[in-house]
Scaffold this motif. Structure first.
Motif, PDB file in Angstrom:
ATOM      1  N   ILE A  11       8.327 -32.244  47.875  1.00  8.16           N
ATOM      2  CA  ILE A  11       9.521 -33.080  48.072  1.00  8.16           C
ATOM      3  C   ILE A  11      10.423 -33.019  46.839  1.00  8.16           C
ATOM      4  N   LEU A  12       9.805 -33.057  45.656  1.00 15.46           N
ATOM      5  CA  LEU A  12      10.580 -33.003  44.421  1.00 15.46           C
ATOM      6  C   LEU A  12      11.315 -31.668  44.289  1.00 15.46           C
ATOM      7  N   GLU A  13      10.641 -30.593  44.623  1.00 18.74           N
ATOM      8  CA  GLU A  13      11.276 -29.279  44.570  1.00 18.74           C
ATOM      9  C   GLU A  13      12.385 -29.157  45.614  1.00 18.74           C
ATOM     10  N   LYS A  14      12.179 -29.791  46.765  1.00 19.36           N
ATOM     11  CA  LYS A  14      13.234 -29.781  47.789  1.00 19.36           C
ATOM     12  C   LYS A  14      14.465 -30.523  47.295  1.00 19.36           C
ATOM     13  N   ALA A  73      13.218 -29.672  36.959  1.00 19.10           N
ATOM     14  CA  ALA A  73      12.443 -28.423  36.996  1.00 19.10           C
ATOM     15  C   ALA A  73      11.363 -28.425  35.915  1.00 19.10           C
ATOM     16  N   ARG A  74      11.723 -28.930  34.731  1.00 17.94           N
ATOM     17  CA  ARG A  74      10.714 -29.022  33.667  1.00 17.94           C
ATOM     18  C   ARG A  74       9.636 -30.048  34.029  1.00 17.94           C
ATOM     19  N   TYR A  75      10.044 -31.156  34.629  1.00 18.91           N
ATOM     20  CA  TYR A  75       9.077 -32.189  35.006  1.00 18.91           C
ATOM     21  C   TYR A  75       8.128 -31.693  36.097  1.00 18.91           C
ATOM     22  N   GLU A  80       2.938 -42.047  41.143  1.00 14.63           N
ATOM     23  CA  GLU A  80       3.935 -43.107  40.977  1.00 14.63           C
ATOM     24  C   GLU A  80       5.026 -42.698  39.998  1.00 14.63           C
ATOM     25  N   ARG A  81       4.637 -41.976  38.940  1.00 13.77           N
ATOM     26  CA  ARG A  81       5.652 -41.469  38.009  1.00 13.77           C
ATOM     27  C   ARG A  81       6.603 -40.490  38.706  1.00 13.77           C
ATOM     28  N   ARG A  82       6.040 -39.683  39.591  1.00 16.38           N
ATOM     29  CA  ARG A  82       6.891 -38.746  40.341  1.00 16.38           C
ATOM     30  C   ARG A  82       7.895 -39.500  41.208  1.00 16.38           C
ATOM     31  N   ILE A  83       7.414 -40.561  41.850  1.00 15.33           N
ATOM     32  CA  ILE A  83       8.303 -41.333  42.710  1.00 15.33           C
ATOM     33  C   ILE A  83       9.405 -41.991  41.887  1.00 15.33           C
TER      34      ILE A  83
END
Length: 617
Positions: A24-27, A103-105, A221-224
């Motif tokens: 999802i993050l990459e999208k 992208a780095r994350y 949770e950090r990703r969210i």
């Protein structure tokens, strides 16, 4: 609420879920990247649109953008260019603050996820190894117990049998004891391994897995939170440029409010004002008295009291119809006398042919005869000059003095030319000052350069300045002539300028009346005295490079004709001359006496002998 306690048995599902979160993050990163590409493309299209409608430099279109409405449109194009720049800023900020950061994350997130699930798999493998060890000891204990039972049964059987020797019984008894000991050892080992496994399993489900799953939960949770922050940044990037975009829109509104229709109307007047006065009324011409017609000063011709020319030099002409007459018609008026040729004398001289031509009937003078009378009030040379200027304009050549333009437009063009020349003079003078300073430096410090090497350049610049000054004086004289500060351009000014083009000599305005010439140019009025002074010189300047028309035959004068009108030539009865243009149906034939004398005579006054070869060619 912890994944370690609530989801202790969902290791595989958590692994799939965390991978879905990374996807999802990459999208989202891909979405923002495509948005930046759209912003860049939109900005590029806006810039191309603004550039497309910008006026081209040094073109007629650029001159048209002096009106306030057009200036407002230019301001709109410039604001749109700035508007496009803000979309480029949006693209740059999104790329630097969102795409690069996320992208780095994502790379860090993948590494952390991999490490956490590696620890989880390691704990799983350890507990599975303990379970296998427990199962192995359990099966060994079970096997030893069965073996001990069989050995005990065998011993009891041997001990009950009276036929078996005592040694065999003892041997069976020892074997049974050994099996019992092995079973006891297996039991102890199994018990120890079981306790150990229970401890490891407790640690696994209550310590290791909860800790690992807690780390995975925190990571998720950090990703969210990170994707939420990125969405806020996405909105803030847009919000940051809204004030500047608002200023661009305010600039467009301000440009629209600056449009002044009255000013544009005045600019139209300045652009197209000719400076001529409207034509006056044409008075009634009484043809019932053919010999006593009266033409007012407001008619198309000059006053000619009682049929005698009475030229009025220096007076303003009231009726100016030149702007409303077609050029080709005026050119035809200049090339040949458009009035009926005079009839031959009533009684021919003895030398005339017996059957002379019949005298044509006297025709009423048409309106074009008034134009001819107007033209005959001027010196002949000016008509040929106007004719030549008109021909040069037809060929696309523009007079250097802009005499083809109306007075007001000519004044503007001359003023513009003077300003340009003054700028060039200032530029050359700055260059001369720079060279002079450099020469002084060379004189003080010879090692930096040779001062003599600058003399040629300095002389060249000085010569250019002198040429430009002479050119400026020439245009200033024309400008002063147009503005009425000087009566006319004198011969001395012609000699001072020294920069005339022999292929395109400027016309000298020596017309007795303040009218536009037939080719559309404008001629200032001046006195008869100044006109006579430049007459001969003008003729030499204008016609030195013109080739005479070839002769197409000869003619013999049947009667004496005194050419008093414009374009005619006097002939004596019996004189032989060259024919250079035959009768076009208007009753006139163009002849030449020598290289300097040519003109029109009535066709009925001469007998023409055309050269057949010349006529065919």
């Amino acid at each position: 609420m912890s994944w370690g306690t609530e989801l202790w048995d969902q290791f595989d599902n958590l692994e799939k879920h965390t991978q879905w979160g990374i996807d999802i993050l990459e999208k989202y990163i891909k979405f923002v990247k495509e948005r930046t590409e759209i912003e860049l493309s939109y900005a590029k299209q806006l810039r191309n649109l603004s550039k497309k409608y910008q006026p081209k430099k040094n073109s007629k279109e650029e001159e048209e953008y002096k009106y306030t409405s057009c200036k407002a449109f230019i301001s709109t194009l410039n604001e749109m260019n700035d508007y496009a720049g803000q979309h480029e800023v949006i693209s740059e900020n999104m790329a630097s603050q969102i795409i690069v950061d996320l992208a780095r994350y994502v790379q860090e997130l993948k590494q952390e996820r991999k490490l956490n699930f590696h620890d989880g798999r390691k704990a799983q493998q350890h507990i599975e190894s303990c379970w296998k060890q427990l199962e192995s000891s359990k099966r060994r204990f079970e096997r030893d117990c069965k073996e001990a039972d069989r050995a005990q049964q065998y011993f009891e059987k041997m001990d009950a049998d009276i036929n078996v020797t005592k040694a065999d019984v003892e041997k069976a008894r020892q074997q049974a004891q050994i099996r019992h000991q092995m079973a006891e050892d297996s039991k102890a080992d199994y018990s120890s391994i079981l306790q150990k496994f229970n401890h490891e399993q407790h640690e696994y489900y209550h310590t290791h897995i909860p800790n690992i799953f807690q780390k995975i939960q925190e990571m998720e949770e950090r990703r969210i939170v990170r994707i939420g922050d990125s969405m806020k940044t996405y909105a803030e990037v847009d919000r940051q440029v809204i004030p500047i975009i608002g200023k661009c829109l305010d600039g467009i509104v301000k440009a629209a409010e600056s449009i002044d229709q009255k000013n544009d109307s005045q600019l139209v007047i300045e652009a197209y004002k000719s400076g001529f006065e409207p034509p006056g009324d044409i008075e009634f011409e009484d043809y019932s008295q053919p010999m006593k017609r009266t033409v007012s000063d407001n008619s198309l011709s000059n006053s000619r009291g009682e049929g005698k020319p009475d030229l009025k030099f220096g007076g303003k002409s009231k009726g100016k119809l030149w702007p409303f007459i077609k050029k080709n018609k005026l050119m035809s008026l200049l090339t040949s006398p458009h009035q009926p040729p005079p009839p031959p004398p009533a009684s021919a001289s003895p030398s005339a042919v017996p059957n002379g031509p019949q005298s044509p009937k006297q025709q009423k003078e048409p309106l074009s005869h008034r134009f001819n009378e107007f033209m005959t009030s001027k010196p002949k040379i000016h008509c040929f000059r106007s004719l030549k200027r008109g021909l040069s304009l037809k060929l696309g050549a523009t007079p250097e003095d802009f005499s083809n333009l109306p007075p007001e437009q000519r004044r503007k063009k001359l003023q513009q030319k003077v300003d340009e020349l003054n700028k060039e003079i200032q530029k050359e003078m700055d260059q001369r000052d720079a060279i002079t300073k450099m020469k002084d430096v060379y004189l003080k410090n010879p090692q930096m350069g040779d001062p003599a090497s600058l003399d040629h350049k300095l002389a060249e610049v000085s010569q250019n300045i002198e040429k430009l000054r002479l050119e400026t004086q020439k245009f200033e004289a024309w400008l002063a002539e147009v503005e009425g500060r000087l009566p006319a351009r004198s011969e001395q000014m012609r000699r001072q300028s020294g920069l005339y083009d022999s292929q395109n000599p400027p016309a000298v305005n020596n017309c007795a009346q303040d009218r536009e010439s037939p080719d559309g140019s404008y001629t200032e009025e001046q006195s008869q005295e100044s006109e006579v002074k430049v007459l001969a010189t003008d003729f030499d300047d204008e016609f030195d490079d013109e080739e005479p028309l070839p002769a197409i035959g000869t003619c013999k004068a049947l009667y004496t004709f005194e050419g008093q009108n414009e374009g005619t030539i006097s002939v004596v009865e019996g004189e032989t001359l060259y024919v250079i243009e035959e009768d076009k149906g208007d009753g006139w034939t163009r002849i030449r006496r020598n290289e300097d004398e040519e003109g029109y005579v009535p066709t009925s006054y001469v007998e023409v002998y055309l050269d057949k070869n010349a006529k065919d060619s």
